[in-house]
Design an enzyme around this catalytic site. Sequence first.
Site, PDB file in Angstrom:
ATOM      1  N   LYS A 100       3.268   4.457  -1.119  1.00  0.00           N
ATOM      2  CA  LYS A 100       3.384   5.366  -2.260  1.00  0.00           C
ATOM      3  C   LYS A 100       4.689   6.145  -2.078  1.00  0.00           C
ATOM      4  CE  LYS A 100      -1.290   4.783  -1.812  1.00  0.00           C
ATOM      5  NZ  LYS A 100      -2.004   4.250  -0.638  1.00  0.00           N
ATOM      6  N   HIS A 135      -9.221  11.156   1.643  1.00  0.00           N
ATOM      7  CA  HIS A 135      -8.294  10.047   1.423  1.00  0.00           C
ATOM      8  C   HIS A 135      -6.980  10.269   2.175  1.00  0.00           C
ATOM      9  CE1 HIS A 135      -5.721   7.274  -1.064  1.00  0.00           C
ATOM     10  NE2 HIS A 135      -6.819   6.544  -0.956  1.00  0.00           N
ATOM     11  N   ASP A 157       0.833  19.122  19.016  1.00  0.00           N
ATOM     12  CA  ASP A 157       1.503  20.310  19.547  1.00  0.00           C
ATOM     13  C   ASP A 157       2.077  21.170  18.425  1.00  0.00           C
ATOM     14  OD1 ASP A 157       0.682  19.523  22.034  1.00  0.00           O
ATOM     15  OD2 ASP A 157       2.596  18.630  22.599  1.00  0.00           O
ATOM     16  N   HIS A 209       0.818  -1.210   0.000  1.00  0.00           N
ATOM     17  CA  HIS A 209       0.000   0.000   0.000  1.00  0.00           C
ATOM     18  C   HIS A 209       0.856   1.266   0.000  1.00  0.00           C
ATOM     19  CE1 HIS A 209      -3.329   2.581   1.846  1.00  0.00           C
ATOM     20  NE2 HIS A 209      -3.903   2.035   0.785  1.00  0.00           N
ATOM     21  N   LYS A 260      -3.970  10.767   5.035  1.00  0.00           N
ATOM     22  CA  LYS A 260      -3.456  10.030   6.180  1.00  0.00           C
ATOM     23  C   LYS A 260      -2.381  10.898   6.830  1.00  0.00           C
ATOM     24  CE  LYS A 260      -4.177   6.838   2.619  1.00  0.00           C
ATOM     25  NZ  LYS A 260      -5.582   6.623   2.741  1.00  0.00           N
ATOM     26  N   ASP A 287      17.091  10.044  -8.442  1.00  0.00           N
ATOM     27  CA  ASP A 287      18.541  10.303  -8.417  1.00  0.00           C
ATOM     28  C   ASP A 287      19.120  10.313  -7.009  1.00  0.00           C
ATOM     29  OD1 ASP A 287      18.658  10.414 -11.158  1.00  0.00           O
ATOM     30  OD2 ASP A 287      18.645  12.606 -11.275  1.00  0.00           O
TER      31      ASP A 287
END
Length: 418
Positions: A115, A300, A307, A113, A302, A120
């Site tokens: 991404k 969508h 603080d 899952h 996450k 380089d």
Amino acid sequence: MRGRWVPGNKLTLLENGEGFFPRVFECIAAARQEVLLETFILFEDKVGKELHAALLAAAARGVQIDVTVDGYGSPDLSPGFISSLTHAGVRVHVFDPSPRLWGYRTNLFRRMHRKIVVVDGQRAFVGGINYSADHLADFGPEAKQDYAVEIEGPLVADIEEFVRAQLQIGQQKPASRLKQLLKARDKPADSTRDTLRSAGGAHAMLVTRDNREHQNDIERHYRIAIRGARHRIIIANAYFFPGYRLLRQLRKAAKRGVDVRLILQGEPDMPIVKIAASLLYHHLLGAGVKIYEYRERPLHGKVALTDDEWSTVGSSNLDPLSLSLNLEANVIIKDRAFNQQLADNLEKLIESSCEEIHAGDLPESRMWVSLRSFFVFHLLRRYPAWFGWLPAHLPRLAPAETLFEEGGLDHVNEGQAS
């Protein structure tokens, strides 16, 4: 090395496909040596085709490219799409490719899952945004609200090292893969980190979740941050049904006076998402946690912050799939400027696009709430162990072109939780 604070980084928050895709495609266009890319979903739509063109152009310049997609999340790539990449020299890998059974995909669990992009060895991207048009506003009411982070500085070496290791492990035979995983556990930090100049003042780390040595690392870092929070916690998470310990820390924080705010889905891409989260509303609201449902379009993201310094951006939801099954990657950041940038973004989201949920908005009998809370409480306490019983295969990558020859990559595009 994963899980260690690395100083000297610059991190830039990228919002939605409008912020993310141009930067990634621009960096691939400027690549001179190597592109490493992992994604759960790659669709053959306008976004996927633009990525495809950028990779082909880079390969034509002699750039070495490795692309890894998930076998469940990206089942519909055509032979022409794949073959044009592989003929140009791009190495396309499929994580856990599995045949269908009676028309249904069988690789339901342990999805790749993550991404991640590394270009380089100098710049990296980590977040929750897939390569699909539904991350762009012009997709319409179903367009997703999401985030990623662009990274410059020494942490890029850790991310590059991690992606390389996954490629190496995934292509080995099962016995060799297990040995490599055990060896990688105690591997010292790569010295290439020291060759990357400081790009900013942020301390950051890469934290991953797998089914061997890092089964609860992301959740553990969430709990540490929540436990240490003194005045504010903001969490925006698409699929929210965390384990008992994380839920308990949120309640404790609210009870000691911390301003705890959750941004959850109000217009979910899958109805079960809202139903599951709403089972927790009474329990959270009763402790003083504030809940806001994002109503403009499917959420969508996450991301989270506590603080004035700590924040995280990544691929991990706070639900059983991400916390107990999927392979995930988050960047955790200690930096006041980034924390404030993310806070400003989320507070604007609350003000303009969210509806606050109050206990009075939940017309349910006290008896039903008590009975439901009893069952949910015991489910939350035990689901990490129950999910641990499900098959936990070692990471397995297969070259995409061989799957077409074997008839193993499906051409059916179905809905995925992403």
